[in-house]
Design a protein around this motif. Structure first.
Motif, mmCIF file in Angstrom:
data_model
loop_
_atom_site.group_PDB
_atom_site.id
_atom_site.type_symbol
_atom_site.label_atom_id
_atom_site.label_comp_id
_atom_site.label_asym_id
_atom_site.label_seq_id
_atom_site.Cartn_x
_atom_site.Cartn_y
_atom_site.Cartn_z
ATOM 1 N N ALA A 225 34.973 31.820 28.702
ATOM 2 C CA ALA A 225 35.723 33.128 29.066
ATOM 3 C C ALA A 225 36.333 33.117 30.561
ATOM 4 N N LEU A 226 37.348 33.766 30.690
ATOM 5 C CA LEU A 226 37.705 34.065 32.210
ATOM 6 C C LEU A 226 37.893 35.572 32.481
ATOM 7 N N GLU A 227 37.892 35.821 33.693
ATOM 8 C CA GLU A 227 38.488 37.149 34.080
ATOM 9 C C GLU A 227 39.417 36.911 34.694
ATOM 10 N N VAL A 228 40.622 37.536 34.022
ATOM 11 C CA VAL A 228 41.786 37.401 34.644
ATOM 12 C C VAL A 228 42.392 38.699 35.031
ATOM 13 N N PRO A 229 43.095 38.532 36.281
ATOM 14 C CA PRO A 229 43.574 39.853 36.928
ATOM 15 C C PRO A 229 44.634 40.499 35.936
ATOM 16 N N GLU A 230 44.709 41.745 35.657
ATOM 17 C CA GLU A 230 45.597 42.152 34.613
ATOM 18 C C GLU A 230 47.181 41.961 34.968
ATOM 19 N N SER A 231 47.639 41.797 36.149
ATOM 20 C CA SER A 231 48.969 41.409 36.423
ATOM 21 C C SER A 231 49.371 39.727 36.084
ATOM 22 N N ALA A 232 48.337 39.037 35.965
ATOM 23 C CA ALA A 232 48.465 37.674 35.572
ATOM 24 C C ALA A 232 48.252 37.387 34.199
ATOM 25 N N PHE A 233 47.742 38.446 33.484
ATOM 26 C CA PHE A 233 47.331 38.065 32.209
ATOM 27 C C PHE A 233 48.119 37.346 31.164
ATOM 28 N N GLN A 234 49.390 37.713 31.197
ATOM 29 C CA GLN A 234 50.489 36.627 30.170
ATOM 30 C C GLN A 234 50.446 35.400 30.669
ATOM 31 N N ARG A 235 50.586 35.430 31.858
ATOM 32 C CA ARG A 235 50.800 33.820 32.511
ATOM 33 C C ARG A 235 49.767 32.873 32.432
ATOM 34 N N ILE A 236 48.601 33.709 32.528
ATOM 35 C CA ILE A 236 47.318 32.631 32.301
ATOM 36 C C ILE A 236 47.183 32.476 30.848
ATOM 37 N N ALA A 237 47.341 33.449 29.957
ATOM 38 C CA ALA A 237 47.421 33.218 28.591
ATOM 39 C C ALA A 237 48.175 32.012 28.052
ATOM 40 N N ALA A 238 49.210 32.046 28.668
ATOM 41 C CA ALA A 238 50.267 30.820 28.193
ATOM 42 C C ALA A 238 49.653 29.677 28.680
ATOM 43 N N ILE A 239 48.965 29.432 29.914
ATOM 44 C CA ILE A 239 48.579 28.102 30.275
ATOM 45 C C ILE A 239 47.566 27.734 29.566
ATOM 46 N N VAL A 240 46.603 28.821 29.083
ATOM 47 C CA VAL A 240 45.475 28.568 28.318
ATOM 48 C C VAL A 240 45.876 27.960 26.858
ATOM 49 N N ASN A 241 46.885 28.926 26.451
ATOM 50 C CA ASN A 241 47.213 28.464 24.814
ATOM 51 C C ASN A 241 47.907 27.089 24.715
ATOM 52 N N GLN A 242 48.507 26.848 25.817
ATOM 53 C CA GLN A 242 49.237 25.528 25.753
ATOM 54 C C GLN A 242 48.520 24.416 25.500
ATOM 55 N N LEU B 264 44.039 24.606 36.288
ATOM 56 C CA LEU B 264 45.490 25.102 36.035
ATOM 57 C C LEU B 264 45.547 26.616 36.321
ATOM 58 N N THR B 265 44.335 27.301 36.021
ATOM 59 C CA THR B 265 44.452 28.779 36.162
ATOM 60 C C THR B 265 43.996 29.178 37.519
ATOM 61 N N GLY B 266 43.323 28.043 38.125
ATOM 62 C CA GLY B 266 42.768 28.766 39.535
ATOM 63 C C GLY B 266 41.554 29.706 39.236
ATOM 64 N N LEU B 267 41.062 29.929 38.084
ATOM 65 C CA LEU B 267 39.987 30.833 37.971
ATOM 66 C C LEU B 267 38.780 30.229 37.602
ATOM 67 N N PRO B 268 37.500 30.816 37.746
ATOM 68 C CA PRO B 268 36.317 30.217 37.533
ATOM 69 C C PRO B 268 36.392 30.342 35.900
ATOM 70 N N VAL B 269 35.793 29.008 35.159
ATOM 71 C CA VAL B 269 35.743 29.168 33.672
ATOM 72 C C VAL B 269 34.097 29.292 33.490
ATOM 73 N N HIS B 270 33.930 30.461 32.508
ATOM 74 C CA HIS B 270 32.294 30.340 32.207
ATOM 75 C C HIS B 270 32.402 30.076 31.125
ATOM 76 N N ALA B 271 31.448 28.929 30.887
ATOM 77 C CA ALA B 271 31.439 28.328 29.759
ATOM 78 C C ALA B 271 30.083 28.853 28.862
ATOM 79 N N PHE B 272 30.171 29.114 27.344
ATOM 80 C CA PHE B 272 28.939 29.672 26.696
ATOM 81 C C PHE B 272 29.003 28.498 25.483
ATOM 82 N N PRO B 273 28.584 27.094 25.724
ATOM 83 C CA PRO B 273 28.227 26.383 24.599
ATOM 84 C C PRO B 273 27.404 26.832 23.620
ATOM 85 N N LYS B 274 27.800 26.543 22.312
ATOM 86 C CA LYS B 274 26.790 26.940 21.154
ATOM 87 C C LYS B 274 25.326 26.027 21.696
#
Lengths: 169, 160
Positions: A82-99, A137-147
């Motif tokens: 999970a990421l905590e994404v600033p609302e203003s950057a949401f679409q941009r970050i989604a595109a980075i992650v999805n690619q 790529l996102t410059g955001l901390p990635v919170h990982a919750f492995p199974k």
């Protein structure tokens, strides 16, 4: 609401489609002509089964049809993150992650952690590398919750109980 | 269980979907230069080994009318989480149920259960059933509703 599914515009599956989806949840037979067998069980010609599946995929009622691989059995890993994404950057970050090809799916969720995705990789190292890459790529901390343990995975949605969407978000 | 070259090629050829033709396994075999029977045999073995869960249809919940999709998350006592997780996973309406690590203080939850409903009320009723089952073993909980599908692609193995 650009990122909310426009439910009203969906072409709804008909009752036969729903019976087909329910039936295929049990799996496609490993026979030479599996769609003929499915059709025989449902009282449909083989070519109609194939045609309906094609239409359900084209409309997005089905996202996929085929083998569902459990890559963990071959040393791979699925990691929910999970990421905590600033609302203003949401679409941009989604595109980075999805690619990233390792990102199997991604949802916006209503929480401080507002972007949740699953990384699927062939090894723990590859999963770690993909998560690190997302962080870079996102410059955001990635919170990982492995199974750590799986208690149940399955789909018990009764597709044929009712027709059409009811209620909206 | 290590993947053979044939396994990798088979996964790569089918992970986005089976061809929608009368003889789909033969069509996959033609792509890989083997017979349809070899494809079916290997897929059958993968099914019995658990490397394939099933060969089937993956519906988009939203398009079936399940528009409320709640990730319910629970902070459950470590000594009881496994026994309770099994019981939560067995509840109708729960499609996935896992134990995952906490990340305190941001994330105190260690039990995740995906719940789908036709409305948020339906999801909340199911969450209530989970809460009742967990009882005093649960210290905190939340429901994270999805408000958009940003990507849904399934597994993508890179071809070597």
């Amino acid at each position: 609401m650009p990122d909310t599914p426009a439910l009203a515009t969906f072409a709804l599956p008909d009752r036969t489609d729903l019976r087909l989806i329910d039936h295929l949840h049990g799996g496609l037979p490993l026979t030479e002509r599996p769609f003929a067998e499915v059709g025989a069980a449902l009282g449909l010609p083989e070519d109609e089964v194939i045609e309906r599946l094609g239409r359900l995929l084209a409309r997005g009622t089905l996202t996929r049809f085929g083998p569902l691989f459990q890559i963990e059995r071959a040393g791979g890993q699925f990691v929910l993150a999970a990421l905590e994404v600033p609302e203003s950057a949401f679409q941009r970050i989604a595109a980075i992650v999805n690619q990233l090809p390792e990102v199997a799916h991604n949802y916006r969720r209503e929480h401080r952690l507002n972007m949740w995705f699953v990384v699927a990789a062939e090894s723990h190292e590859a999963a770690r590398a993909a998560l690190d890459r997302i962080g870079r790529l996102t410059g955001l901390p990635v919170h990982a919750f492995p199974k750590e343990r799986e208690y149940f995975v399955g789909l018990r949605l009764a597709a044929t109980v009712e027709e059409g969407p009811h209620g909206t978000e | 269980m290590a993947l053979s070259d044939f396994d990798r090629a088979l996964i790569a050829a089918t992970q986005t979907g089976l061809p929608l033709v009368a003889r789909p396994y033969e069509a996959v075999g033609a792509m890989l230069g083997v017979s349809g029977e070899q494809v079916r045999e290997r897929l059958g073995q993968m099914l019995s080994d658990g490397l394939i869960r099933r060969i089937g249809a993956v519906p988009n919940h939203y398009r079936l009318g399940y528009v409320a999709n709640g990730m319910t998350v629970w902070d459950v006592d470590d000594a009881q989480v496994d026994a309770l997780g099994e019981r939560v996973g067995a509840l109708p309406g729960v499609s996935h149920c896992y134990r995952r690590p906490r990340e305190r203080p941001l994330w105190p939850y260690n039990l995740f259960a995906m719940v789908h409903g036709r409305s948020r009320e339906e999801v909340e009723r199911q969450a209530e059933a989970i809460r009742t089952l967990l009882g005093a073993a649960c210290a905190a909980n939340d429901i994270l509703y999805s408000s958009a599908i940003l990507k849904k692609a399934g597994l993508r193995l890179k071809e070597n």
